[in-house]
Design a protein around this motif. Structure first.
Motif, PDB file in Angstrom:
ATOM      1  N   VAL A  55       1.002   1.578 -14.445  1.00  0.00           N
ATOM      2  CA  VAL A  55       2.317   1.150 -14.925  1.00  0.00           C
ATOM      3  C   VAL A  55       3.069   0.407 -13.817  1.00  0.00           C
ATOM      4  O   VAL A  55       3.662  -0.646 -14.058  1.00  0.00           O
ATOM      5  CB  VAL A  55       3.127   2.365 -15.446  1.00  0.00           C
ATOM      6  CG1 VAL A  55       4.578   2.007 -15.691  1.00  0.00           C
ATOM      7  CG2 VAL A  55       2.480   2.928 -16.722  1.00  0.00           C
ATOM      8  N   LYS A  56       3.045   0.937 -12.596  1.00  0.00           N
ATOM      9  CA  LYS A  56       3.722   0.285 -11.468  1.00  0.00           C
ATOM     10  C   LYS A  56       3.129  -1.091 -11.174  1.00  0.00           C
ATOM     11  O   LYS A  56       3.860  -2.040 -10.905  1.00  0.00           O
ATOM     12  CB  LYS A  56       3.633   1.159 -10.213  1.00  0.00           C
ATOM     13  CG  LYS A  56       4.555   2.357 -10.224  1.00  0.00           C
ATOM     14  CD  LYS A  56       4.427   3.159  -8.951  1.00  0.00           C
ATOM     15  CE  LYS A  56       5.125   2.463  -7.795  1.00  0.00           C
ATOM     16  NZ  LYS A  56       5.164   3.300  -6.572  1.00  0.00           N
ATOM     17  N   LEU A  57       1.802  -1.195 -11.196  1.00  0.00           N
ATOM     18  CA  LEU A  57       1.148  -2.476 -10.928  1.00  0.00           C
ATOM     19  C   LEU A  57       1.517  -3.516 -11.978  1.00  0.00           C
ATOM     20  O   LEU A  57       1.816  -4.662 -11.655  1.00  0.00           O
ATOM     21  CB  LEU A  57      -0.371  -2.288 -10.850  1.00  0.00           C
ATOM     22  CG  LEU A  57      -0.875  -1.570  -9.593  1.00  0.00           C
ATOM     23  CD1 LEU A  57      -2.285  -1.028  -9.814  1.00  0.00           C
ATOM     24  CD2 LEU A  57      -0.829  -2.492  -8.390  1.00  0.00           C
ATOM     25  N   VAL A  58       1.507  -3.107 -13.240  1.00  0.00           N
ATOM     26  CA  VAL A  58       1.882  -4.026 -14.324  1.00  0.00           C
ATOM     27  C   VAL A  58       3.338  -4.460 -14.147  1.00  0.00           C
ATOM     28  O   VAL A  58       3.657  -5.651 -14.246  1.00  0.00           O
ATOM     29  CB  VAL A  58       1.644  -3.380 -15.708  1.00  0.00           C
ATOM     30  CG1 VAL A  58       2.290  -4.186 -16.823  1.00  0.00           C
ATOM     31  CG2 VAL A  58       0.141  -3.203 -15.963  1.00  0.00           C
ATOM     32  N   ALA A  59       4.224  -3.502 -13.869  1.00  0.00           N
ATOM     33  CA  ALA A  59       5.650  -3.818 -13.681  1.00  0.00           C
ATOM     34  C   ALA A  59       5.863  -4.770 -12.501  1.00  0.00           C
ATOM     35  O   ALA A  59       6.779  -5.585 -12.514  1.00  0.00           O
ATOM     36  CB  ALA A  59       6.457  -2.538 -13.481  1.00  0.00           C
ATOM     37  N   ALA A  60       5.001  -4.677 -11.491  1.00  0.00           N
ATOM     38  CA  ALA A  60       5.108  -5.550 -10.316  1.00  0.00           C
ATOM     39  C   ALA A  60       4.458  -6.909 -10.543  1.00  0.00           C
ATOM     40  O   ALA A  60       4.474  -7.764  -9.660  1.00  0.00           O
ATOM     41  CB  ALA A  60       4.474  -4.869  -9.107  1.00  0.00           C
ATOM     42  N   GLY A  61       3.868  -7.111 -11.728  1.00  0.00           N
ATOM     43  CA  GLY A  61       3.255  -8.393 -12.050  1.00  0.00           C
ATOM     44  C   GLY A  61       1.888  -8.598 -11.415  1.00  0.00           C
ATOM     45  O   GLY A  61       1.420  -9.731 -11.291  1.00  0.00           O
ATOM     46  N   TYR A  70       0.807  -1.223   0.000  1.00  0.00           N
ATOM     47  CA  TYR A  70       0.000   0.000   0.000  1.00  0.00           C
ATOM     48  C   TYR A  70       0.842   1.276   0.000  1.00  0.00           C
ATOM     49  O   TYR A  70       0.478   2.242  -0.660  1.00  0.00           O
ATOM     50  CB  TYR A  70      -0.985  -0.009   1.175  1.00  0.00           C
ATOM     51  CG  TYR A  70      -2.156  -0.922   0.890  1.00  0.00           C
ATOM     52  CD1 TYR A  70      -3.249  -0.482   0.158  1.00  0.00           C
ATOM     53  CD2 TYR A  70      -2.155  -2.242   1.330  1.00  0.00           C
ATOM     54  CE1 TYR A  70      -4.306  -1.322  -0.131  1.00  0.00           C
ATOM     55  CE2 TYR A  70      -3.217  -3.088   1.052  1.00  0.00           C
ATOM     56  CZ  TYR A  70      -4.288  -2.623   0.321  1.00  0.00           C
ATOM     57  OH  TYR A  70      -5.332  -3.453   0.019  1.00  0.00           O
ATOM     58  N   GLN A  71       1.943   1.296   0.735  1.00  0.00           N
ATOM     59  CA  GLN A  71       2.792   2.488   0.727  1.00  0.00           C
ATOM     60  C   GLN A  71       3.798   2.429  -0.412  1.00  0.00           C
ATOM     61  O   GLN A  71       3.934   3.383  -1.164  1.00  0.00           O
ATOM     62  CB  GLN A  71       3.514   2.649   2.060  1.00  0.00           C
ATOM     63  CG  GLN A  71       4.432   3.872   2.093  1.00  0.00           C
ATOM     64  CD  GLN A  71       4.958   4.137   3.471  1.00  0.00           C
ATOM     65  OE1 GLN A  71       4.349   4.895   4.213  1.00  0.00           O
ATOM     66  NE2 GLN A  71       6.088   3.523   3.823  1.00  0.00           N
ATOM     67  N   GLY A  72       4.482   1.299  -0.550  1.00  0.00           N
ATOM     68  CA  GLY A  72       5.527   1.197  -1.556  1.00  0.00           C
ATOM     69  C   GLY A  72       5.003   1.182  -2.983  1.00  0.00           C
ATOM     70  O   GLY A  72       5.530   1.880  -3.847  1.00  0.00           O
ATOM     71  N   LEU A  73       3.966   0.403  -3.250  1.00  0.00           N
ATOM     72  CA  LEU A  73       3.453   0.264  -4.610  1.00  0.00           C
ATOM     73  C   LEU A  73       2.362   1.290  -4.927  1.00  0.00           C
ATOM     74  O   LEU A  73       2.413   1.974  -5.951  1.00  0.00           O
ATOM     75  CB  LEU A  73       2.925  -1.159  -4.817  1.00  0.00           C
ATOM     76  CG  LEU A  73       2.524  -1.552  -6.233  1.00  0.00           C
ATOM     77  CD1 LEU A  73       3.701  -1.432  -7.198  1.00  0.00           C
ATOM     78  CD2 LEU A  73       2.000  -2.984  -6.237  1.00  0.00           C
ATOM     79  N   TYR A 108      -9.080  -2.888 -11.379  1.00  0.00           N
ATOM     80  CA  TYR A 108      -9.356  -3.803 -10.279  1.00  0.00           C
ATOM     81  C   TYR A 108      -8.178  -4.765 -10.145  1.00  0.00           C
ATOM     82  O   TYR A 108      -7.645  -5.255 -11.147  1.00  0.00           O
ATOM     83  CB  TYR A 108     -10.615  -4.639 -10.548  1.00  0.00           C
ATOM     84  CG  TYR A 108     -11.896  -3.871 -10.451  1.00  0.00           C
ATOM     85  CD1 TYR A 108     -12.590  -3.802  -9.245  1.00  0.00           C
ATOM     86  CD2 TYR A 108     -12.433  -3.234 -11.557  1.00  0.00           C
ATOM     87  CE1 TYR A 108     -13.783  -3.107  -9.153  1.00  0.00           C
ATOM     88  CE2 TYR A 108     -13.625  -2.531 -11.474  1.00  0.00           C
ATOM     89  CZ  TYR A 108     -14.301  -2.481 -10.274  1.00  0.00           C
ATOM     90  OH  TYR A 108     -15.474  -1.802 -10.176  1.00  0.00           O
ATOM     91  N   PHE A 109      -7.799  -5.034  -8.904  1.00  0.00           N
ATOM     92  CA  PHE A 109      -6.713  -5.974  -8.622  1.00  0.00           C
ATOM     93  C   PHE A 109      -6.873  -6.432  -7.179  1.00  0.00           C
ATOM     94  O   PHE A 109      -7.728  -5.933  -6.448  1.00  0.00           O
ATOM     95  CB  PHE A 109      -5.341  -5.320  -8.852  1.00  0.00           C
ATOM     96  CG  PHE A 109      -5.161  -4.015  -8.138  1.00  0.00           C
ATOM     97  CD1 PHE A 109      -4.588  -3.965  -6.873  1.00  0.00           C
ATOM     98  CD2 PHE A 109      -5.580  -2.829  -8.724  1.00  0.00           C
ATOM     99  CE1 PHE A 109      -4.440  -2.764  -6.204  1.00  0.00           C
ATOM    100  CE2 PHE A 109      -5.438  -1.615  -8.061  1.00  0.00           C
ATOM    101  CZ  PHE A 109      -4.869  -1.584  -6.799  1.00  0.00           C
TER     102      PHE A 109
END
Length: 175
Positions: free
Chosen positions: A132-138, A62-65, A150-151
């Motif tokens: 973009v960050k969520l996609v990069a984090a898989g 939650y904080q980092g991503l 949604y994730f």
């Protein structure tokens, strides 16, 4: 003997019609035009509290991503050894978590009266950067209407990031 496709379609349309009629009846009975609607007795959502299996993983997510600053981490007054911690989600609102070490809670489930998802409004430019960050984090995403992502968080809770302003959903006023 099974029901043929035409009968299934007819049944589905009847079911849809039934639910739409029910929504129409409820709107007519309970909704008040905005200009006549009384002011809410609430000031806003103070916090929504979810359950975390791992405080550090939750903070990193939650904080980092997602870039929601951690604002407090205290002992849960109701369960010694448990943590109660909060993230700033803007507009004076908080997303909170409890962990319950030693309780061996099962995995996340959607149940009646339970959580379906938490929708958090973010500015459109931040929405795209977080995407973009969520996609990069898989992180597996479902995107809707070019404004909604949604994730699931590390414990399986469904989170929505929505680029619509507060009080709007998919371009329509809901408040």
């Amino acid at each position: 003997m099974g029901i043929d496709a035409a009968e299934q379609e007819r049944t589905q349309l009847e079911t849809q019609r039934h639910f739409e009629e029910q929504r129409d009846r409820l709107r007519a009975e309970y909704m008040v035009a905005p200009e006549a609607r009384p002011r809410s007795s609430a000031r806003g959502l103070h916090h929504t509290a979810l359950v975390s299996s791992d405080v550090q993983a939750t903070v990193e997510f939650y904080q980092g991503l997602l870039e929601f600053p951690l604002t407090e981490l205290i002992e849960n007054r109701d369960y010694p050894g448990s943590s109660h911690f909060f993230f700033d989600i803007g507009n004076g609102n908080l997303l909170a978590f409890f962990d319950f070490p030693g309780l061996d809670l099962g995995p996340y489930q959607e149940v009646l009266g339970g959580l379906h998802h938490v929708a958090i409004s973010v500015e459109p430019t931040r929405w795209e950067a977080l995407r973009v960050k969520l996609v990069a984090a898989g992180i597996e995403l479902a995107e809707h209407s070019d404004v909604s992502l949604y994730f699931r968080d590390p414990d399986g809770a469904r989170i929505e990031l929505i680029a619509d302003p507060l009080g709007e959903m998919y371009g329509s006023k809901v408040l």
